[in-house]
Design a protein around this motif. Structure first.
Motif, PDB file in Angstrom:
ATOM      1  N   ILE A 139     -10.921   4.912   7.819  1.00  0.00           N
ATOM      2  CA  ILE A 139      -9.932   3.858   8.079  1.00  0.00           C
ATOM      3  C   ILE A 139      -8.574   4.507   8.312  1.00  0.00           C
ATOM      4  O   ILE A 139      -8.399   5.705   8.035  1.00  0.00           O
ATOM      5  CB  ILE A 139      -9.913   2.867   6.878  1.00  0.00           C
ATOM      6  N   THR A 141      -4.505   4.405   7.241  1.00  0.00           N
ATOM      7  CA  THR A 141      -3.483   3.843   6.343  1.00  0.00           C
ATOM      8  C   THR A 141      -2.147   4.389   6.841  1.00  0.00           C
ATOM      9  O   THR A 141      -1.805   5.537   6.562  1.00  0.00           O
ATOM     10  CB  THR A 141      -3.702   4.276   4.872  1.00  0.00           C
ATOM     11  N   GLU A 154       0.288  -0.221   7.399  1.00  0.00           N
ATOM     12  CA  GLU A 154      -0.605  -0.800   8.399  1.00  0.00           C
ATOM     13  C   GLU A 154      -2.001  -0.256   8.103  1.00  0.00           C
ATOM     14  O   GLU A 154      -2.214   0.965   8.155  1.00  0.00           O
ATOM     15  CB  GLU A 154      -0.170  -0.403   9.806  1.00  0.00           C
ATOM     16  N   VAL A 155      -2.914  -1.141   7.769  1.00  0.00           N
ATOM     17  CA  VAL A 155      -4.303  -0.737   7.511  1.00  0.00           C
ATOM     18  C   VAL A 155      -5.032  -0.863   8.850  1.00  0.00           C
ATOM     19  O   VAL A 155      -5.228  -1.964   9.360  1.00  0.00           O
ATOM     20  CB  VAL A 155      -4.932  -1.598   6.403  1.00  0.00           C
ATOM     21  N   LEU A 157      -7.926  -0.621  11.546  1.00  0.00           N
ATOM     22  CA  LEU A 157      -9.378  -0.832  11.560  1.00  0.00           C
ATOM     23  C   LEU A 157     -10.013  -0.163  12.770  1.00  0.00           C
ATOM     24  O   LEU A 157      -9.878  -0.655  13.896  1.00  0.00           O
ATOM     25  CB  LEU A 157      -9.671  -2.338  11.587  1.00  0.00           C
ATOM     26  N   GLU A 163     -16.456  -3.902   6.113  1.00  0.00           N
ATOM     27  CA  GLU A 163     -15.518  -4.817   5.463  1.00  0.00           C
ATOM     28  C   GLU A 163     -15.187  -4.326   4.046  1.00  0.00           C
ATOM     29  O   GLU A 163     -14.050  -4.450   3.592  1.00  0.00           O
ATOM     30  CB  GLU A 163     -16.086  -6.243   5.452  1.00  0.00           C
ATOM     31  N   VAL A 166     -12.441  -1.898   4.181  1.00  0.00           N
ATOM     32  CA  VAL A 166     -11.154  -2.560   4.437  1.00  0.00           C
ATOM     33  C   VAL A 166     -10.639  -3.190   3.135  1.00  0.00           C
ATOM     34  O   VAL A 166      -9.473  -2.986   2.755  1.00  0.00           O
ATOM     35  CB  VAL A 166     -11.295  -3.642   5.540  1.00  0.00           C
ATOM     36  N   GLU A 167     -11.514  -3.908   2.449  1.00  0.00           N
ATOM     37  CA  GLU A 167     -11.096  -4.604   1.218  1.00  0.00           C
ATOM     38  C   GLU A 167     -10.635  -3.601   0.159  1.00  0.00           C
ATOM     39  O   GLU A 167      -9.623  -3.816  -0.519  1.00  0.00           O
ATOM     40  CB  GLU A 167     -12.249  -5.462   0.665  1.00  0.00           C
ATOM     41  N   THR A 169      -9.442  -0.616   0.677  1.00  0.00           N
ATOM     42  CA  THR A 169      -8.181  -0.014   1.132  1.00  0.00           C
ATOM     43  C   THR A 169      -7.005  -0.961   0.890  1.00  0.00           C
ATOM     44  O   THR A 169      -5.937  -0.546   0.420  1.00  0.00           O
ATOM     45  CB  THR A 169      -8.284   0.365   2.628  1.00  0.00           C
ATOM     46  N   LEU A 170      -7.212  -2.240   1.185  1.00  0.00           N
ATOM     47  CA  LEU A 170      -6.143  -3.224   0.942  1.00  0.00           C
ATOM     48  C   LEU A 170      -5.800  -3.240  -0.553  1.00  0.00           C
ATOM     49  O   LEU A 170      -4.616  -3.269  -0.929  1.00  0.00           O
ATOM     50  CB  LEU A 170      -6.588  -4.622   1.388  1.00  0.00           C
ATOM     51  N   ARG A 182      -3.312  -5.760   8.177  1.00  0.00           N
ATOM     52  CA  ARG A 182      -4.405  -5.239   9.017  1.00  0.00           C
ATOM     53  C   ARG A 182      -3.944  -5.118  10.458  1.00  0.00           C
ATOM     54  O   ARG A 182      -3.244  -6.008  10.956  1.00  0.00           O
ATOM     55  CB  ARG A 182      -5.577  -6.224   9.038  1.00  0.00           C
ATOM     56  N   LYS A 184      -5.656  -3.678  14.415  1.00  0.00           N
ATOM     57  CA  LYS A 184      -6.783  -3.053  15.115  1.00  0.00           C
ATOM     58  C   LYS A 184      -6.366  -1.658  15.586  1.00  0.00           C
ATOM     59  O   LYS A 184      -5.176  -1.377  15.762  1.00  0.00           O
ATOM     60  CB  LYS A 184      -7.190  -3.908  16.322  1.00  0.00           C
TER      61      LYS A 184
END
Ligand SMILES: NC(=O)c1ccc[n+]([C@@H]2O[C@H](COP(=O)([O-])OP(=O)(O)OC[C@H]3O[C@@H](n4cnc5c(N)ncnc54)[C@H](O)[C@@H]3O)[C@@H](O)[C@H]2O)c1
Length: 296
Positions: A139, A141, A154-155, A157, A163, A166-167, A169-170, A182, A184
């Motif tokens: 991912i 960051t 900015e995460v 993707l 998913e 992502v979760e 990392t958030l 998030r 792209k």
């Protein structure tokens, strides 16, 4: 997924700020660099920040400051740094081949569950993830400078990210006191794509003589509520970095307005990089003041 141990790869401007935010969040952090002197410098800066900004201001006790600092270990062996990490953030120089090489090494050194994050500003995270066998656990960051202070991450993707990655990392970003957003994996993500437009138009106005850099900065600070004007911000970011970002964005959009403005090209040709060498839209003087530079 539970994250307890982190590794930060590269201890320069961004790496040490990210490591600082991570130890304050309670993570055990191994900071890795190829250069021992960069690690020593990073440790000194982080220790100094804890002492001056927190302990001496009475925000935390000396014991708490020591406890936070002791969560950090500097290492010069990549396997030792990342071998038992749950989450790795890479912050080595902005070079695609280097980042792919590091990700391939991390892929081998880390346990299967480890998430690999890149702090790249403009490189394709999908291509960096492609160097690994764990594409769904890679991912972006994108922290902002200074990383210990700036709230946004900015995460990013990449194609094929899971998913759960992502979760997690958030959640890591939030625990570090950040506000993740998030985006792209499309050049410029959010902030740099919008800033590029501002930088290009500001340069075009200077070039046309519509207004000076100083006038543009004053106007945008007082009229648009920006904390820094676009020319000051371009100086802070650095023209070499702006060139790299703008070229990547133009390569994607093919919009004439996204092409690097000639003014930045001329400043780069003249050896003017922005704040980092004291020469940008302004000359930055040793006494801490700045004066506008007449480009043409
Ligand atoms: N500086 C910024 O304002 C900023 C903001 C956001 C994102 N970024 C991104 O963060 C990343 C790092 O940028 P920076 O400004 O911190 O760079 P930097 O040059 O300050 O630090 C890079 C560090 O990586 C180390 N390094 C070099 N090769 C290495 C290797 N093979 N293994 C381990 N360490 C290695 C260097 O010794 C150095 O300490 C880049 O991708 C950059 O685009 C930078």
């Amino acid at each position: 997924m539970k994250v307890e141990r982190m590794a930060v790869i590269g201890s320069g401007t961004m790496g040490h700020g990210i490591a600082q935010a991570a130890i304050f969040a309670g993570y055990e952090v191994r900071l890795y660099d190829v250069a021992r002197e960069m690690l020593d410098k990073a440790l000194g800066i982080i220790k100094g920040n804890i002492d001056k900004r927190f302990v001496e201001k009475g925000k935390i006790s000396r014991e708490e400051g020591d406890r936070i600092f002791n969560r950090l270990a500097a290492v010069t062996d990549l396997e030792k740094a990342a071998g038992d990490a749950d989450f790795v953030i890479e912050a080595v120089p902005e070079n695609l081949e280097l980042k792919k090489k590091i990700f391939a090494q991390l892929d081998k050194a880390c346990p299967g569950h480890t998430i690999l994050a890149s702090n790249t500003s403009v490189l394709p995270v999908t291509a960096i993830a492609g160097a690994t066998e764990r594409k769904s656990r890679c991912i972006g960051t994108h922290f902002f400078n200074p990383a210990a202070v700036m709230k946004l991450v900015e995460v990013v993707l990449p194609v094929g990210v899971a998913e759960e990655t992502v979760e997690t990392t958030l959640a890591v970003c939030r625990k570090m006191g950040k506000t993740p957003v998030r985006a792209k994996d499309i050049p410029g993500f959010i902030v740099n794509r919008l800033l590029a437009g501002l930088y290009m138009e500001a340069a075009q106005m200077v070039l046309e003589g519509a207004a000076t850099a100083e006038e543009i900065d004053t106007a945008m600070k007082l009229g648009a509520g920006h904390p820094m004007g676009p020319c000051e911000l371009a100086d802070f970011g650095g023209f070499d970095v702006i060139q790299m970002a703008t070229d990547a964005i133009f390569d994607y959009t093919h919009k004439e307005s996204d092409r690097l403005n000639i003014l930045y090209r001329k400043m780069l040709e003249a050896g003017r990089l922005g704040r980092k060498n004291g020469k940008g839209f302004y000359d930055y003087l040793p006494d801490g003041t700045k004066k506008p530079f007449k480009i043409f």
